[in-house]
Scaffold this motif. Structure first.
Motif, PDB file in Angstrom:
ATOM      1  N   ILE A  60       0.834  -1.209   0.000  1.00 21.64           N
ATOM      2  CA  ILE A  60       0.000   0.000   0.000  1.00 21.64           C
ATOM      3  C   ILE A  60       0.866   1.255   0.000  1.00 21.64           C
ATOM      4  O   ILE A  60       0.601   2.214  -0.732  1.00 21.64           O
ATOM      5  CB  ILE A  60      -0.951  -0.013   1.213  1.00 21.64           C
ATOM      6  CG1 ILE A  60      -1.955  -1.161   1.082  1.00 21.64           C
ATOM      7  CG2 ILE A  60      -1.675   1.326   1.338  1.00 21.64           C
ATOM      8  CD1 ILE A  60      -2.812  -1.376   2.304  1.00 21.64           C
ATOM      9  N   LYS A  61       1.929   1.248   0.804  1.00 21.47           N
ATOM     10  CA  LYS A  61       2.823   2.407   0.879  1.00 21.47           C
ATOM     11  C   LYS A  61       3.477   2.688  -0.473  1.00 21.47           C
ATOM     12  O   LYS A  61       3.530   3.841  -0.914  1.00 21.47           O
ATOM     13  CB  LYS A  61       3.899   2.169   1.939  1.00 21.47           C
ATOM     14  CG  LYS A  61       4.861   3.338   2.130  1.00 21.47           C
ATOM     15  CD  LYS A  61       5.987   2.988   3.076  1.00 21.47           C
ATOM     16  CE  LYS A  61       6.963   2.021   2.414  1.00 21.47           C
ATOM     17  NZ  LYS A  61       8.153   1.738   3.274  1.00 21.47           N
ATOM     18  N   ILE A  80       3.959  -5.923  -6.253  1.00 26.07           N
ATOM     19  CA  ILE A  80       3.671  -7.199  -5.598  1.00 26.07           C
ATOM     20  C   ILE A  80       4.970  -7.957  -5.337  1.00 26.07           C
ATOM     21  O   ILE A  80       5.188  -8.494  -4.243  1.00 26.07           O
ATOM     22  CB  ILE A  80       2.716  -8.057  -6.462  1.00 26.07           C
ATOM     23  CG1 ILE A  80       1.332  -7.405  -6.513  1.00 26.07           C
ATOM     24  CG2 ILE A  80       2.607  -9.480  -5.911  1.00 26.07           C
ATOM     25  CD1 ILE A  80       0.332  -8.153  -7.388  1.00 26.07           C
ATOM     26  N   ALA A  81       5.844  -7.984  -6.335  1.00 24.98           N
ATOM     27  CA  ALA A  81       7.130  -8.686  -6.193  1.00 24.98           C
ATOM     28  C   ALA A  81       7.968  -8.080  -5.076  1.00 24.98           C
ATOM     29  O   ALA A  81       8.586  -8.797  -4.281  1.00 24.98           O
ATOM     30  CB  ALA A  81       7.893  -8.631  -7.514  1.00 24.98           C
ATOM     31  N   SER A  82       7.976  -6.740  -4.996  1.00 24.17           N
ATOM     32  CA  SER A  82       8.753  -6.059  -3.961  1.00 24.17           C
ATOM     33  C   SER A  82       8.221  -6.379  -2.567  1.00 24.17           C
ATOM     34  O   SER A  82       8.997  -6.626  -1.639  1.00 24.17           O
ATOM     35  CB  SER A  82       8.706  -4.544  -4.200  1.00 24.17           C
ATOM     36  OG  SER A  82       9.345  -3.843  -3.157  1.00 24.17           O
ATOM     37  N   SER A  83       6.902  -6.409  -2.423  1.00 16.71           N
ATOM     38  CA  SER A  83       6.289  -6.680  -1.123  1.00 16.71           C
ATOM     39  C   SER A  83       6.535  -8.121  -0.681  1.00 16.71           C
ATOM     40  O   SER A  83       6.841  -8.379   0.485  1.00 16.71           O
ATOM     41  CB  SER A  83       4.781  -6.409  -1.191  1.00 16.71           C
ATOM     42  OG  SER A  83       4.538  -5.054  -1.493  1.00 16.71           O
ATOM     43  N   ILE A  84       6.411  -9.060  -1.614  1.00 15.39           N
ATOM     44  CA  ILE A  84       6.658 -10.464  -1.283  1.00 15.39           C
ATOM     45  C   ILE A  84       8.125 -10.666  -0.910  1.00 15.39           C
ATOM     46  O   ILE A  84       8.446 -11.384   0.046  1.00 15.39           O
ATOM     47  CB  ILE A  84       6.258 -11.384  -2.454  1.00 15.39           C
ATOM     48  CG1 ILE A  84       4.735 -11.353  -2.650  1.00 15.39           C
ATOM     49  CG2 ILE A  84       6.725 -12.821  -2.208  1.00 15.39           C
ATOM     50  CD1 ILE A  84       4.248 -12.160  -3.841  1.00 15.39           C
ATOM     51  N   SER A  85       9.019 -10.023  -1.645  1.00 12.76           N
ATOM     52  CA  SER A  85      10.455 -10.136  -1.357  1.00 12.76           C
ATOM     53  C   SER A  85      10.776  -9.627   0.042  1.00 12.76           C
ATOM     54  O   SER A  85      11.519 -10.268   0.799  1.00 12.76           O
ATOM     55  CB  SER A  85      11.266  -9.347  -2.389  1.00 12.76           C
ATOM     56  OG  SER A  85      11.088  -9.879  -3.683  1.00 12.76           O
TER      57      SER A  85
END
Length: 258
Positions: free
Chosen positions: A149-150, A177-182
């Motif tokens: 969200i940020k 999405i990839a950044s958050s999962i990582s």
């Protein structure tokens, strides 16, 4: 048989945190009140858990065990939902699905295929194993959801620019999405890379202290570590996918209520 810890010894050990509060005060770290509250809640909750788990383990009723797991999941959903201002049934259901599906998959693999239990709802295995997997998944969701969200809000112009250049929502949102999962997986990856060398994990340590042979404790630890990793990955992936599907409008804009 492991050595028992007296209540007096535990109370004495609790005083080791007092110097931390003095240092926090001198450094003007505004976490003293939160630390005291968190420690107090932790002690109170664990005492209550210790009391009623004795009865649950003794009763070992499959229906009661399942109800307890659903209660644990409900608290996890509520905890994750606290991280965002939006409160509605649809969001709770999304978080519930994101948490529950990986837990069920791990339950099948762990209790049925790996341990091959006669009673797959045996409280001694079901509750501790599910608790470890559920707790880590919950932490992963909190990290991933907050970061997602940020970043969407912070980089809204960049995101909309990609949409304007012809990218569809899935293409434009994938990097976030990839950044958050990582970010969510990094603590688990660091732990797995150093486990056994730098630290001995909780489950393995607990079993060794309980008298289990180290080689048997290691097998359990490998299984639970893999279960935690897969559950944390799939729960964050499912949550991000469902959020992107149900909380972006026809113009691919994130719901402003977030």
């Amino acid at each position: 048989m492991n050595e028992n810890i007296s209540y007096f010894s535990l109370l004495f050990f609790l005083f080791t945190i007092v110097p931390i509060f003095f240092i926090m005060k001198n450094l003007k770290i505004s976490l003293i009140k939160r630390s005291v509250t968190s420690i107090g809640r932790m002690i109170g909750q664990l005492i209550l858990v210790g009391i009623y788990l004795q009865y649950i383990f003794k009763l070992n009723n499959s229906f009661v065990n399942i109800l307890y797991i659903l209660l644990m999941i409900s608290f996890a959903v509520w905890t994750v939902s606290l991280e965002i201002p939006l409160k509605e049934i649809k969001l709770y259901l999304i978080i519930f699905l994101a948490i529950t599906f990986p837990v069920i998959i791990n339950f099948i693999f762990f209790n049925i295929l790996l341990l091959k239990l006669k009673n797959i709802f045996n409280a001694m295995y079901l509750i501790p194993i599910t608790g470890m997997i559920l707790g880590n998944s919950m932490n992963g969701l909190i990290v991933a959801l907050g970061d997602f969200i940020k970043n969407i809000k912070k980089n809204e112009d960049e995101y909309l620019f990609a949409i304007g250049l012809g990218a569809n929502k899935k293409e434009a949102i994938s990097p976030y999405i990839a950044s958050s999962i990582s970010l969510s997986l990094k603590p688990n990856l660091a732990m797995m890379a150093n486990v056994g060398v730098v630290s001995l994990p909780g489950m393995m340590t607990g079993q060794i202290l309980g008298g289990v042979l180290p080689i048997n404790a290691i097998k359990y630890q490998i299984a639970i570590t893999l279960g935690i990793f897969t559950s944390r990955f799939f729960s964050t992936y499912i949550l991000m996918s469902l959020i992107s599907k149900f909380y972006f409008d026809k113009y691919s804009i994130l719901d402003e209520r977030f």
